[in-house]
Motif scaffolding. Sequence first.
Motif, PDB file in Angstrom:
ATOM      1  N   CYS A  16     -44.281 -24.952 -20.450  1.00 34.27           N
ATOM      2  CA  CYS A  16     -43.762 -23.590 -20.335  1.00 34.27           C
ATOM      3  C   CYS A  16     -42.354 -23.534 -20.923  1.00 34.27           C
ATOM      4  O   CYS A  16     -41.696 -24.563 -21.122  1.00 34.27           O
ATOM      5  CB  CYS A  16     -43.768 -23.138 -18.879  1.00 34.27           C
ATOM      6  SG  CYS A  16     -42.588 -24.014 -17.852  1.00 34.27           S
ATOM      7  N   ALA A  18     -39.556 -22.482 -19.577  1.00 37.54           N
ATOM      8  CA  ALA A  18     -38.480 -22.941 -18.690  1.00 37.54           C
ATOM      9  C   ALA A  18     -38.381 -24.461 -18.689  1.00 37.54           C
ATOM     10  O   ALA A  18     -37.291 -25.031 -18.772  1.00 37.54           O
ATOM     11  CB  ALA A  18     -38.721 -22.421 -17.270  1.00 37.54           C
ATOM     12  N   VAL A  34     -49.394 -21.449 -13.181  1.00 38.81           N
ATOM     13  CA  VAL A  34     -47.946 -21.610 -13.016  1.00 38.81           C
ATOM     14  C   VAL A  34     -47.658 -23.073 -12.713  1.00 38.81           C
ATOM     15  O   VAL A  34     -48.286 -23.674 -11.829  1.00 38.81           O
ATOM     16  CB  VAL A  34     -47.422 -20.708 -11.882  1.00 38.81           C
ATOM     17  CG1 VAL A  34     -45.923 -20.915 -11.690  1.00 38.81           C
ATOM     18  CG2 VAL A  34     -47.724 -19.251 -12.190  1.00 38.81           C
ATOM     19  N   CYS A  38     -41.745 -24.412 -11.773  1.00 44.19           N
ATOM     20  CA  CYS A  38     -41.461 -22.972 -11.685  1.00 44.19           C
ATOM     21  C   CYS A  38     -41.876 -22.407 -10.330  1.00 44.19           C
ATOM     22  O   CYS A  38     -41.227 -21.510  -9.781  1.00 44.19           O
ATOM     23  CB  CYS A  38     -42.175 -22.225 -12.813  1.00 44.19           C
ATOM     24  SG  CYS A  38     -41.548 -22.613 -14.467  1.00 44.19           S
ATOM     25  N   GLY A  42     -39.011 -20.810  -8.129  1.00 41.95           N
ATOM     26  CA  GLY A  42     -39.078 -19.367  -8.310  1.00 41.95           C
ATOM     27  C   GLY A  42     -38.743 -18.907  -9.710  1.00 41.95           C
ATOM     28  O   GLY A  42     -38.175 -17.816  -9.882  1.00 41.95           O
ATOM     29  N   LEU A  43     -39.058 -19.700 -10.731  1.00 44.44           N
ATOM     30  CA  LEU A  43     -38.758 -19.337 -12.109  1.00 44.44           C
ATOM     31  C   LEU A  43     -39.959 -18.638 -12.749  1.00 44.44           C
ATOM     32  O   LEU A  43     -41.101 -18.748 -12.290  1.00 44.44           O
ATOM     33  CB  LEU A  43     -38.401 -20.583 -12.919  1.00 44.44           C
ATOM     34  CG  LEU A  43     -37.231 -21.428 -12.395  1.00 44.44           C
ATOM     35  CD1 LEU A  43     -37.045 -22.667 -13.243  1.00 44.44           C
ATOM     36  CD2 LEU A  43     -35.953 -20.609 -12.363  1.00 44.44           C
ATOM     37  N   GLU A  44     -39.688 -17.911 -13.803  1.00 47.65           N
ATOM     38  CA  GLU A  44     -40.750 -17.232 -14.550  1.00 47.65           C
ATOM     39  C   GLU A  44     -41.441 -18.253 -15.458  1.00 47.65           C
ATOM     40  O   GLU A  44     -40.822 -18.848 -16.339  1.00 47.65           O
ATOM     41  CB  GLU A  44     -40.178 -16.083 -15.362  1.00 47.65           C
ATOM     42  CG  GLU A  44     -41.250 -15.307 -16.124  1.00 47.65           C
ATOM     43  CD  GLU A  44     -40.648 -14.165 -16.928  1.00 47.65           C
ATOM     44  OE1 GLU A  44     -41.422 -13.454 -17.591  1.00 47.65           O
ATOM     45  OE2 GLU A  44     -39.409 -13.989 -16.873  1.00 47.65           O
ATOM     46  N   CYS A  45     -42.736 -18.446 -15.224  1.00 47.59           N
ATOM     47  CA  CYS A  45     -43.501 -19.448 -15.972  1.00 47.59           C
ATOM     48  C   CYS A  45     -44.219 -18.753 -17.133  1.00 47.59           C
ATOM     49  O   CYS A  45     -45.187 -18.014 -16.937  1.00 47.59           O
ATOM     50  CB  CYS A  45     -44.503 -20.139 -15.051  1.00 47.59           C
ATOM     51  SG  CYS A  45     -45.242 -21.612 -15.784  1.00 47.59           S
ATOM     52  N   GLU A  46     -43.744 -18.962 -18.353  1.00 52.69           N
ATOM     53  CA  GLU A  46     -44.273 -18.292 -19.545  1.00 52.69           C
ATOM     54  C   GLU A  46     -44.616 -19.349 -20.591  1.00 52.69           C
ATOM     55  O   GLU A  46     -43.856 -20.289 -20.826  1.00 52.69           O
ATOM     56  CB  GLU A  46     -43.234 -17.314 -20.102  1.00 52.69           C
ATOM     57  CG  GLU A  46     -43.704 -16.559 -21.332  1.00 52.69           C
ATOM     58  CD  GLU A  46     -42.627 -15.640 -21.873  1.00 52.69           C
ATOM     59  OE1 GLU A  46     -42.873 -14.982 -22.887  1.00 52.69           O
ATOM     60  OE2 GLU A  46     -41.533 -15.601 -21.271  1.00 52.69           O
ATOM     61  N   TYR A  47     -45.772 -19.195 -21.207  1.00 48.46           N
ATOM     62  CA  TYR A  47     -46.237 -20.137 -22.218  1.00 48.46           C
ATOM     63  C   TYR A  47     -46.222 -19.482 -23.592  1.00 48.46           C
ATOM     64  O   TYR A  47     -46.483 -18.285 -23.725  1.00 48.46           O
ATOM     65  CB  TYR A  47     -47.662 -20.610 -21.906  1.00 48.46           C
ATOM     66  CG  TYR A  47     -47.744 -21.504 -20.689  1.00 48.46           C
ATOM     67  CD1 TYR A  47     -47.644 -22.880 -20.811  1.00 48.46           C
ATOM     68  CD2 TYR A  47     -47.906 -20.959 -19.428  1.00 48.46           C
ATOM     69  CE1 TYR A  47     -47.718 -23.698 -19.704  1.00 48.46           C
ATOM     70  CE2 TYR A  47     -47.975 -21.764 -18.308  1.00 48.46           C
ATOM     71  CZ  TYR A  47     -47.884 -23.132 -18.456  1.00 48.46           C
ATOM     72  OH  TYR A  47     -47.954 -23.946 -17.365  1.00 48.46           O
TER      73      TYR A  47
END
Length: 660
Positions: A16, A18, A34, A38, A42-47
């Motif tokens: 991800c 992050a 997720v 993350c 509590g982080l934003e998990c984006e691929y």
Amino acid sequence: MSAVPTHAHSYSKISCLACRAAKRKCLTPDAFTVCKRCADQGLECEYKKHRRGRRKKVAEDASVRSRSRSGSARSRSPEDRDARDGLGRVDRERDRSHDRIHDRDRDRDRDNKSHPSTEPRARHAIQFSHVVPIEGDSSPYLPRPGVPPEPTSGPSLAHLRTDCPDPVTNGFLTEADAYEMFEFYFHHLNVTVAILDPVLHTATYCREKSPLLYSAVLTVTAKIIRPKAYSKCLLISNKLVGQAVEFGLCSVEVVQAILVLTHWKKADDATSWRKTGYAIRMAQELRLNLRAARPLPRNERQAREVLNRERCWLNYHLSMHHSLPRMINEDDADYLVEWISEHPHLPCPGEIVIAPWIQFSRMCRLFADMLAGMNGNHSNLRSLHWLEMEWKRWRKHWLEKNNEYNFLAQHIATLKLCDSLLHFHICEYRLLFCARYRSNGEPLDTSQPSELSYAFANCADVALALLEVFQTEFVRNGFLPFCFNLTWVGTAITSVWLIKNIGAMDHTDRGRVIRTLTECSESTADSSCSSDDMASYTHRLLKHLLGSLSPDYLLSATAPPTGLGPPPAAVDLPPGPPQPPVWTMPSAQQIIQEHLWHPSVFDAPQPQLTPGSSGPGPGITPVPANAQGSIMPDGVPGQIPTDVLFPAADDDIWKLLFPL
């Protein structure tokens, strides 16, 4: 074999954004889940797919197409081959154009990074060192609430069992004694100061989990119901504490054992404050000062283990009788009432009193700061008024509504003593302010109404009220052998103050003081279990204070109060002693501290004392004892010598309770 990876395998290699930015390992089975980091932070998990390798893929496709075209061209006729060669040149030109476009896009991306003002800026996360706490991230210096500590590596508890067995293994007590003493501990001592959980800390559990905690409970209980075995048990406990420090053991049980030994310590133990500081550091290392996540676990044992850790830390706020620096922040226990009311289904008898005790401790700390900052300004009295209002709110909430909290008799007795002691401090502050800044140097005359005489009489009444609480709530109920140490501190403060100022009192108040102190002296003698417990030391203190009075005061105390008839004919009351020309009012704490440190009594030959007497203070020439066996120093009748406030043999005890 296809060069394109399988679907599952391709997603397992994608991190991800992050984790990619932090250069951390991304733990996830695929790109649709997720990742663990993350989720925990509590982080934003984006691929997002990687861009590298795209040009290589285009080149591979072009080479495959060229090989397929060349293979088919060899199998065709010359005419077809010529036609296909023309088409191949077109395909090769198209592939070259794609390569040029790809190179141009790559150069533009590089230029955008070099000249951000000409193109939209790319967003990047700022990275910090491990010392800087980041919201949502972990730090070794600021651990996240609710995260259990890492298991501490260290020696096994078998070292303690091998090198120093517990009192039962040593033969000082039997196993039947141990079970009986554990039951007594939880019915009397732990109810007074709730440290352990009676459901968790059974005798079997403590012996298997921590021989130190097991020995500590047996030691403090033996002090009361097995006094002959107390010294041997205390020796074992002290050895176990020393070995725990030597081996570097760090556990909740070690912290609790030191806490138990501190609250019911030996009277002349001068190491308790240092041991408490070591235990506080250990508790901070175990992160006992951090509140666990809520709600509590549904499993009862797991929930009790969470509360056991939090209760252990709250008990370290109760070292209110030391005037030495503290290691605990006063602001990290603002959830006391909420903490107590959140688990009625997990009762621990005695923990309800922790909240009012800590609040009382804070008010005492505020009083000490106010006393040190007194300068005669009117703001001093405004601050005193604010403290008085806080004290009244505290008393209304915890004493007048005690049925709401189901306080036991031990709790009510201790809260009443705290109430009387803080009331005395407030009255003493007002008296001190009046004597220093409003009396204009005028002597105190209790027969004349004035602001000074009113403040003095009020202070004397409150001091006597505290001794009455000592008699009615502690002595009559049998709480003295296991009471909170503040009981002895409050008794010593008010007793010394009353004797120090008895010369300024009228006949009635003087008789009340002598009768009350005599009753307290007799009660502490009856409550003493040994010659070196706090009841015995307090008895000798009160006896010594009464023995320093003149016969005039002692005789006047036996006379009937005014209005109940004339005194007996056989008693010829001498005239009252002259009042001192100028009366000054130091604080009770100052009175005690000023007279603790005497010149060394070993500098001169020791005088011969009468049997049963405690001995005069150092520097006082002894005279023969009177008929009652009291040592009477030379001096003006009615004047209390300033160096006989404490028995010489007991000076060290009171230094521990009132250090400078």
